[in-house]
Design a protein around this motif. Sequence first.
Motif: not given
Length: 98
Positions: A29, A33, A51, A55-56, A59, A67, A70-71, A74
Amino acid sequence: MRADLDLLGQVLNQPQPAGARAGPARAAARIAGLVAVVPHNRDDEEAPRRFATAQKAARESGDRTMTAWVPARHGTGMGTGTGTQWCPGPDPLRAPVA
């Protein structure tokens, strides 16, 4: 670094108990990232896929900081050249891997 990524991919592709996967998934991750930030800052169409990979892995690792990061990273907008300055608090990509 490419050899490290290849090795990490091999480790994650092997069946393992969930607990044993957390560390490698956390590393994946963080690496994904970091790898996603460069194309993101350059408006590269590859960024969303990178991204998604980050994210996968975040998680799967159970790393709540990654977790969330990342978003958030992004979502800062493409081509801003901001690096991680939009991430409040300590940078999770620089945190030690447990």
